[in-house]
Design an enzyme around this catalytic site. Structure first.
Site, mmCIF file in Angstrom:
data_model
loop_
_atom_site.group_PDB
_atom_site.id
_atom_site.type_symbol
_atom_site.label_atom_id
_atom_site.label_comp_id
_atom_site.label_asym_id
_atom_site.label_seq_id
_atom_site.Cartn_x
_atom_site.Cartn_y
_atom_site.Cartn_z
ATOM 1 N N GLY A 56 1.814 1.850 10.495
ATOM 2 C CA GLY A 56 3.416 2.414 10.908
ATOM 3 C C GLY A 56 3.569 3.332 12.254
ATOM 4 C CD GLU B 170 -3.006 5.350 6.945
ATOM 5 O OE1 GLU B 170 -2.720 5.654 5.905
ATOM 6 O OE2 GLU B 170 -1.869 4.574 7.443
ATOM 7 C CG ASN C 69 -1.855 1.571 1.373
ATOM 8 O OD1 ASN C 69 -2.018 1.786 0.731
ATOM 9 N ND2 ASN C 69 -2.246 0.996 2.896
ATOM 10 C CD1 TRP C 70 3.280 1.022 -3.450
ATOM 11 C CD2 TRP C 70 3.437 2.133 -4.659
ATOM 12 N NE1 TRP C 70 4.004 0.584 -3.968
ATOM 13 C CE2 TRP C 70 4.292 0.987 -5.208
ATOM 14 C CE3 TRP C 70 3.278 3.591 -5.893
ATOM 15 C CZ2 TRP C 70 5.066 1.266 -6.157
ATOM 16 C CZ3 TRP C 70 4.371 3.555 -7.360
ATOM 17 C CH2 TRP C 70 5.364 2.102 -7.043
ATOM 18 C CE LYS C 71 0.248 3.942 4.835
ATOM 19 N NZ LYS C 71 0.066 3.594 6.467
ATOM 20 C CB SER D 125 4.573 -2.379 11.873
ATOM 21 O OG SER D 125 4.285 -0.818 12.459
ATOM 22 C CG HIS E 283 -6.304 1.584 4.989
ATOM 23 N ND1 HIS E 283 -5.169 2.820 6.553
ATOM 24 C CD2 HIS E 283 -4.560 0.750 5.426
ATOM 25 C CE1 HIS E 283 -4.002 2.360 6.838
ATOM 26 N NE2 HIS E 283 -4.004 1.082 5.424
ATOM 27 C CD GLU F 257 -3.675 -2.711 7.260
ATOM 28 O OE1 GLU F 257 -2.757 -2.939 6.526
ATOM 29 O OE2 GLU F 257 -4.406 -1.533 7.168
ATOM 30 N N GLY G 145 3.182 -1.317 4.348
ATOM 31 C CA GLY G 145 3.387 0.690 4.236
ATOM 32 C C GLY G 145 4.694 0.527 4.014
ATOM 33 N N GLY G 146 4.899 0.992 4.988
ATOM 34 C CA GLY G 146 6.207 1.771 4.733
ATOM 35 C C GLY G 146 7.134 1.169 3.806
HETATM 36 C C1 PEP Z 1 -0.900 -0.175 5.569
HETATM 37 O O1 PEP Z 1 -0.752 0.763 5.480
HETATM 38 O O2 PEP Z 1 -1.475 -0.743 5.260
HETATM 39 C C2 PEP Z 1 0.476 -0.862 6.607
HETATM 40 C C3 PEP Z 1 0.594 -1.818 7.340
HETATM 41 O O3 PEP Z 1 1.083 0.507 6.928
HETATM 42 P P1 PEP Z 1 2.352 -0.106 7.737
HETATM 43 O O4 PEP Z 1 3.189 -1.398 7.565
HETATM 44 O O5 PEP Z 1 3.789 1.153 7.379
HETATM 45 O O6 PEP Z 1 2.374 -0.196 9.337
#
Ligand code: PEP
Length: 256
Positions: A174, A100, A9-11, A214, A98, A168, A235-236
């Site tokens: 994050g 967010e 997920n590039w956000k 994470s 998500h 999640e 994500g990251g």
């Molecule tokens: C996400 O954005 O779905 C996510 C899990 O982010 P991260 O891996 O950065 O926690």
């Protein structure tokens, strides 16, 4: 039995040159990974990159998804993008719900149910996110929240074969705090039981349940070793080719 799905997920990250560089490195790295045909790899860039990334991944094993979609096919909805539009560019998956989106854009269960139905109606796969906040976990409400999120969308209009669930925990996204493999497995097993109640055990056994929060190169293998973890939503770490490749590699089954 279930093929691991390793989704990035590039956000709201990456310009076009950066995105081209990332996909180029991913393609190069994936070609060298033994057993890569045994996992599915998906990238979900922001909207402006969906079309150029469709070209960038062409001829590779990388699939393309989006991070959101409107539930109507078209109309006067300024700033929105519909499922047929995404399908047209080559998207096969859409992330819906998500945390967010729930938190910053006040997306409700009713809205998310409409979005998931729109995604599956057009033959795309919905990656539907569920998960509790830290306050909810500490208040002993994890199961209740996850079941509520699932019941918001799971029904007869959403075929099991078009659905992927992403667990999640909001407190792990994050933050660098990851659920332990045991914490994640407990919630994934609960999700599978809930899916079995809705679709029957055989169908539920075919639904991929991803973990997100994470996921990093150093914790991916332990998480993915759990029996009900069928991949990761990253994500990251998916923004750095070397890290995403290491996570993907942790998802490649070691047995035949
Ligand atoms: C996400 O954005 O779905 C996510 C899990 O982010 P991260 O891996 O950065 O926690």
């Amino acid at each position: 039995m279930r093929t691991m799905l390793m989704a990035g997920n590039w956000k709201m990250f990456k310009t076009l040159p950066e995105a081209r560089g990332l996909v180029g490195s991913l393609r190069e790295g994936l070609e060298k990974l033994k057993g890569i045909d045994k996992v599915e790899v998906l990238i979900c860039p922001p909207y402006q990159l969906v079309f150029p990334m469709a070209k960038a991944v062409a001829g590779s094993a990388i699939k393309l998804g989006a991070q959101n979609a409107h539930y109507e096919d078209q109309g006067a909805f300024t700033g929105e993008v519909s499922v047929p539009m995404l399908k047209d560019t080559g998207c096969t998956h859409v992330i819906i719900g998500h945390s967010e989106r729930r938190r910053y854009f006040q997306e409700s269960g009713d809205l998310l149910a409409k979005k998931v139905r729109a995604v599956v109606k057009h033959g795309l796969t919905a990656i539907y996110c569920v998960g509790e906040t830290l306050e909810e976990r500490e208040g002993g409400k994890t199961d209740q929240v996850v079941v509520r999120h699932l019941r918001e969308v799971v029904d007869k209009d959403v075929p099991a074969e078009r659905l992927v669930i992403a667990y999640e925990p909001v407190w792990a996204i994050g933050t660098g705090k990851t659920a332990t493999p045991e914490q994640a497995q407990a919630v994934h097993a609960l999700i599978r039981r809930e899916l079995a109640a809705a679709y029957g055990q055989a169908a539920a056994d075919g639904i991929r349940i991803l973990y997100g929060g994470s996921v990093k190169p150093d914790n991916a293998a332990a998480l993915l070793a759990q029996s009900d973890l069928d991949g990761a939503l990253v994500g990251g770490a998916c923004l750095v080719a070397r890290d995403f490749l290491a996570i993907i590699s942790a998802g490649i089954p070691t047995t035949n």
